[in-house]
Design an enzyme around this catalytic site. Sequence first.
Site, short mmCIF file in Angstrom:
data_model
loop_
_atom_site.label_atom_id
_atom_site.label_comp_id
_atom_site.label_asym_id
_atom_site.label_seq_id
_atom_site.Cartn_x
_atom_site.Cartn_y
_atom_site.Cartn_z
N ARG A 108 -26.21 30.36 25.42
CA ARG A 108 -26.34 28.76 24.96
C ARG A 108 -25.02 28.30 26.24
O ARG A 108 -25.53 26.97 26.42
CB ARG A 108 -25.79 28.09 23.58
CG ARG A 108 -24.80 26.44 23.55
CD ARG A 108 -24.63 26.95 21.73
NE ARG A 108 -24.30 25.53 21.48
CZ ARG A 108 -23.66 25.15 20.49
NH1 ARG A 108 -23.62 25.79 18.89
NH2 ARG A 108 -23.24 23.77 20.06
N ASN A 159 -13.25 31.27 17.41
CA ASN A 159 -14.40 31.18 16.89
C ASN A 159 -15.57 31.47 17.56
O ASN A 159 -16.72 31.81 17.49
CB ASN A 159 -14.74 30.50 15.57
CG ASN A 159 -14.80 28.79 16.22
OD1 ASN A 159 -14.55 28.13 16.93
ND2 ASN A 159 -15.23 27.59 15.50
N LYS A 182 -6.00 28.95 28.54
CA LYS A 182 -5.34 29.66 27.43
C LYS A 182 -6.64 29.77 26.17
O LYS A 182 -6.59 29.23 25.58
CB LYS A 182 -3.95 29.10 27.25
CG LYS A 182 -3.46 28.96 25.80
CD LYS A 182 -3.15 30.63 25.29
CE LYS A 182 -2.71 30.91 24.38
NZ LYS A 182 -3.47 31.40 23.45
N GLU A 255 -10.05 18.57 19.34
CA GLU A 255 -11.26 18.88 18.68
C GLU A 255 -10.47 19.89 17.19
O GLU A 255 -10.36 20.58 18.28
CB GLU A 255 -12.55 19.00 19.73
CG GLU A 255 -12.78 18.39 20.12
CD GLU A 255 -13.55 16.90 19.79
OE1 GLU A 255 -13.77 17.05 18.28
OE2 GLU A 255 -14.35 16.54 20.81
N ARG A 288 -17.53 27.71 11.32
CA ARG A 288 -17.66 26.38 12.47
C ARG A 288 -16.34 25.64 11.88
O ARG A 288 -16.81 25.01 10.37
CB ARG A 288 -19.36 26.33 12.38
CG ARG A 288 -19.97 27.96 12.02
CD ARG A 288 -21.46 27.56 12.59
NE ARG A 288 -22.10 26.71 12.48
CZ ARG A 288 -22.27 25.61 11.80
NH1 ARG A 288 -22.58 25.55 10.77
NH2 ARG A 288 -22.83 24.28 13.04
N CYS A 289 -16.49 24.91 13.02
CA CYS A 289 -15.43 23.64 12.62
C CYS A 289 -16.61 22.68 11.86
O CYS A 289 -15.94 21.71 11.03
CB CYS A 289 -14.68 23.21 13.90
SG CYS A 289 -16.19 22.40 15.08
N THR A 290 -17.68 22.38 11.85
CA THR A 290 -19.34 22.06 11.81
C THR A 290 -19.67 22.93 10.32
O THR A 290 -21.15 22.34 10.01
CB THR A 290 -20.09 21.79 12.23
OG1 THR A 290 -20.20 22.92 12.94
CG2 THR A 290 -19.72 20.55 14.10
N ARG A 442 -22.99 20.99 16.11
CA ARG A 442 -22.03 20.18 17.23
C ARG A 442 -23.87 20.39 18.11
O ARG A 442 -23.20 18.71 19.19
CB ARG A 442 -21.62 21.08 17.74
CG ARG A 442 -20.60 20.82 19.43
CD ARG A 442 -19.55 21.87 19.67
NE ARG A 442 -19.97 23.08 19.54
CZ ARG A 442 -19.91 23.89 20.28
NH1 ARG A 442 -20.00 23.22 21.46
NH2 ARG A 442 -19.99 25.26 20.66
#
Length: 481
Positions: A108, A159, A182, A255, A288-290, A442
């Site tokens: 990806r 992640n 960073k 984000e 996962r944030c999503t 995402r």
Amino acid sequence: MESTLTAQRYYVNGEWKESSTGNVVEIQSPYKDGIVGTVQALSQEEAEAAIQSAKQAQKSWAKVSLQERANLLYKWADELLAMQDEIADIMMQEVGKSLKDAKSEVQRTYDYIRYTAQEALHTNGESMKGDRFPGGSSSKVGIVDRVPLGVVLAISPFNYPVNLSASKLAPALISGNTVIFKPATQGALSGIKMMEALDRAGLPAGVVNIVTGRGSVIGDFLVEHKDISMVSFTGGTKTGENLAKVAGMKPVVLELGGKDPGIVREDADLDKAVKNIISGAYSYSGQRCTAIKRVLVHDNVADELVAKLKEQVAELAVGSPVESNTVVPLIDSKSADGVQALIDDALAKGATLVAGNKREGNLIHPTLLDHVTEDMDVAWVEPFGPVLPVIRVGSDEEAIEIANKSQYGLQASIFTRDVDKAFYIANELEVGAVQINGRTERGPDHFPFLGVKGSGMGTQGIANSILSMTREKLTVLNLGN
Ligand code: NAP
Ligand code: G3H
């Protein structure tokens, strides 16, 4: 096969170095005893030197032609793909991502970097005529260009240690910025490997510099530094809120966390909803944030939905990332403790345990909770773990109200066969994106990606990231003066 990792160096001004302090940070394995490697803990002086190196390199990097910058990105993508197995193995060991998922993250990222180069190559500036604007003159021509901001500070989370790092570096580089990178401490070994690929691709000295060490120790120093021109951050909401205060007037893109609801109407195709909710909630253990982090289901189909979810939870592959399981041990014991506390609180307050609530070290088995109510922490807190609360609602309006009560506003899914209702609900939701009959996610990576409220500010996605790392510059030609 798992490789043995050794001490990793940091990268400044085109050189790999060890910190003169002799201090390192040990990276603990998420799924087995012991450390998987060490990274350098930089002093402020060393971080300062990295920033000065980036500042100095920026002027000449901005003058390199767009074609040449794009060629570097293409070479970087090729080098990265050539290291796919090695990087995936390190990522698996460091952040406990299954080998299969780690490999697809590298693929990806390859796609992301190439698309970024292509996007930039097709960007043009614009020109404007003065016309007869009041107070203006038809003899003026404005030439509007986009120029780099300077030194971009890229701070990434654990992640997606490669993809969410490259998705900051690639747009920064293609638009003529230099970078202080960073990485998340747990994720830095993978980030350093990604950097090796960039070094091999022929990166000029100083254009990207890695600064490793605990964010709590060096983060504020980097963010408030006068020679940092912009900060692109992905991570938790608390860290992001602090960062926004420290950054002062610097542009920042944040984000952050989420509590994405999966809203299931009574007319939904339940099998489709279940398939998407299961993969949305439990892949990579919900880290996962999503991830879908709560289900808001209509009372009339709740029993059927929960029964189908239960069946699918039982089918999930649980265990070590080495065997490419879906539900794997969480990043550390603190995270597992937090998830367990949410489960305990919900059960103590009367939630029904449908599946799970079993823990082995950092591995929390996929947990499904029904009859969750608004007084339970799991209804509101982002777990970053494999626990899914089901909240039953009586109407679309109630679903919208509970969805919007959250401090977060990243994404939401709506499952329904009624497209008019889908758009009605989508319009009411306070989120960055709504997925109709699909899981929250995402990608595709050229779509705009953003959160509102506690989920962030600014927009990512390939074209948007390039925009956020450049500014307009106007030059006016006064004809006939
Ligand atoms: P985190 O603890 O907030 O860390 C994120 C990054 O911030 C790390 O590189 C960390 O360094 C650094 N950091 C820590 N203190 C800092 C400071 N004072 N100044 C500057 N940087 C500092 O987040 P995480 O645990 O890695 O990731 C999980 C969270 O990220 C979840 O909330 C998730 O929802 C969110 N996330 C959001 C998105 C999105 O796109 N919306 C994507 C992925 C993850 P150290 O590692 O050294 O502490
Ligand atoms: O963790 C946050 C990532 O940006 C989510 O990406 O939806 O592709 O898993 P994803």
